[in-house]
Design a protein around this motif. Structure first.
Motif, short mmCIF file in Angstrom:
data_model
loop_
_atom_site.label_atom_id
_atom_site.label_comp_id
_atom_site.label_asym_id
_atom_site.label_seq_id
_atom_site.Cartn_x
_atom_site.Cartn_y
_atom_site.Cartn_z
N SER A 203 0.11 -8.45 7.97
CA SER A 203 0.11 -8.09 6.56
C SER A 203 -0.53 -6.73 6.33
O SER A 203 0.00 -5.88 5.60
CB SER A 203 -0.62 -9.15 5.74
OG SER A 203 -0.03 -10.42 5.90
N ILE A 204 -1.69 -6.51 6.96
CA ILE A 204 -2.38 -5.22 6.81
C ILE A 204 -1.54 -4.10 7.40
O ILE A 204 -1.43 -3.00 6.83
CB ILE A 204 -3.77 -5.27 7.48
CG1 ILE A 204 -4.68 -6.23 6.70
CG2 ILE A 204 -4.39 -3.89 7.55
CD1 ILE A 204 -6.02 -6.48 7.36
N SER A 205 -0.90 -4.36 8.54
CA SER A 205 -0.04 -3.35 9.16
C SER A 205 1.12 -2.99 8.24
O SER A 205 1.47 -1.81 8.09
CB SER A 205 0.50 -3.87 10.51
OG SER A 205 -0.55 -4.12 11.41
N MET A 206 1.73 -4.00 7.62
CA MET A 206 2.85 -3.74 6.71
C MET A 206 2.38 -2.96 5.49
O MET A 206 3.09 -2.08 4.98
CB MET A 206 3.51 -5.05 6.29
CG MET A 206 4.28 -5.72 7.40
SD MET A 206 5.20 -7.19 6.86
CE MET A 206 6.54 -6.41 5.93
N LEU A 207 1.18 -3.27 5.00
CA LEU A 207 0.62 -2.55 3.86
C LEU A 207 0.47 -1.06 4.20
O LEU A 207 0.89 -0.19 3.42
CB LEU A 207 -0.74 -3.15 3.49
CG LEU A 207 -1.48 -2.48 2.32
CD1 LEU A 207 -0.76 -2.74 1.02
CD2 LEU A 207 -2.91 -3.01 2.24
N LEU A 208 -0.10 -0.77 5.36
CA LEU A 208 -0.31 0.62 5.77
C LEU A 208 1.02 1.33 6.02
O LEU A 208 1.19 2.50 5.65
CB LEU A 208 -1.19 0.66 7.03
CG LEU A 208 -2.62 0.15 6.85
CD1 LEU A 208 -3.34 0.12 8.19
CD2 LEU A 208 -3.38 1.01 5.85
N LEU A 209 1.97 0.62 6.64
CA LEU A 209 3.28 1.21 6.90
C LEU A 209 4.01 1.52 5.59
O LEU A 209 4.64 2.57 5.46
CB LEU A 209 4.13 0.27 7.75
CG LEU A 209 3.78 0.18 9.24
CD1 LEU A 209 4.54 -0.96 9.89
CD2 LEU A 209 4.07 1.49 9.94
N GLY A 210 3.94 0.60 4.63
CA GLY A 210 4.58 0.83 3.35
C GLY A 210 4.02 2.06 2.66
O GLY A 210 4.78 2.91 2.15
#
Length: 248
Positions: A231-238
């Motif tokens: 989830s944190i990775s997706m947040l940063l990628l977004g």
């Protein structure tokens, strides 16, 4: 075909490994991180095109295990709606330049990450046929744009409280059908060619390795921690994709 340097190759390898991990049954929706990750180093169009044949081959292998255990009634509701979403994805994909695609992909990734982290949406509300059609269309759209149809599908299927085997089988059959339906519009958009299919075939051993890694992660890492990291990775990628689209 884009120029592939060492960094690009490493990111692609990581994304393909994650594709395998997502197919191992560990985290149904984590495959949605792969296209945003690859889009940091290649165009979103190339990322989705490379992954589509890999996903189709993985779907064929999965169908052998799950066919016959799915819910026909739910698929009859979801798949026609998914076709609508695929058509909308085709129109959007064909009308946006690379910056526009990055922006759209970044927004989708960011919204999914926020919902995974903070449970913004109460899934228990999505049990009606109308909700199934809306979420089926959204799943088809996000699957076309970013191979990220898992979250909308889960918003509908999870509250149905299907037996675990039937739930998993329904998701497998749904995405096998959706990925096949995406082939003609991808071809019309000029996204698939023989060179890219060659890259995809060469990537299959990495998918197999990813499946094995997924099994190990199931045993060694707490599921809650794994979802939190994704989830944190997706947040940063977004956020990064939105920044690239707007300011670069």
């Amino acid at each position: 075909m884009p120029d592939i340097d060492i960094l690009t190759l490493l990111v692609i390898v990581l994304a393909v490994l994650i594709t395998g991990i997502s197919k191992s049954g560990f985290a149904g929706a984590i495959g949605g991180i792969t296209v945003p990750l690859m889009s940091l180093v290649v165009s979103p169009a190339f990322a989705v095109a490379l992954l589509l044949p890999i996903l189709i081959i993985a779907d064929v292998l999965s169908l052998r295990q799950w066919w016959g255990q799915h819910s026909r009634a739910h698929l009859m509701l979801l798949l026609p709606a998914a076709v609508v979403g695929i058509v909308l994805g085709y129109i959007s994909f064909g009308s946006l330049d690379e910056a526009g695609l990055r922006l759209l992909l970044g927004i989708i990734t960011l919204l999914f990450a926020l919902n995974m982290l903070f449970k913004v949406i109460n899934q228990s509300h999505f049990t009606s046929s109308a909700a199934g059609r809306v979420l089926g269309a959204l799943s088809g759209f996000t699957s076309f744009i970013a191979h990220a149809g898992g979250p909308p599908l889960n918003m509908y299927l999870l509250p149905q409280q299907l037996p675990k085997q039937q739930y998993l089988a329904t998701a497998v059959v749904f995405f096998a059908a959706v990925n096949l339906l995406k082939l003609p519009p991808y071809i019309l958009l000029g996204q698939l060619n023989t060179a890219l299919l060659g890259y995809a075939l060469l990537s299959l051993p990495l998918v197999w390795l990813g499946v094995k890694l997924g099994i190990i992660l199931q045993r060694k890492m707490p599921e809650k921690l794994f979802y939190h990291l994704i989830s944190i990775s997706m947040l940063l990628l977004g956020l990064r994709l939105i920044y690239q689209a707007v300011w670069h």
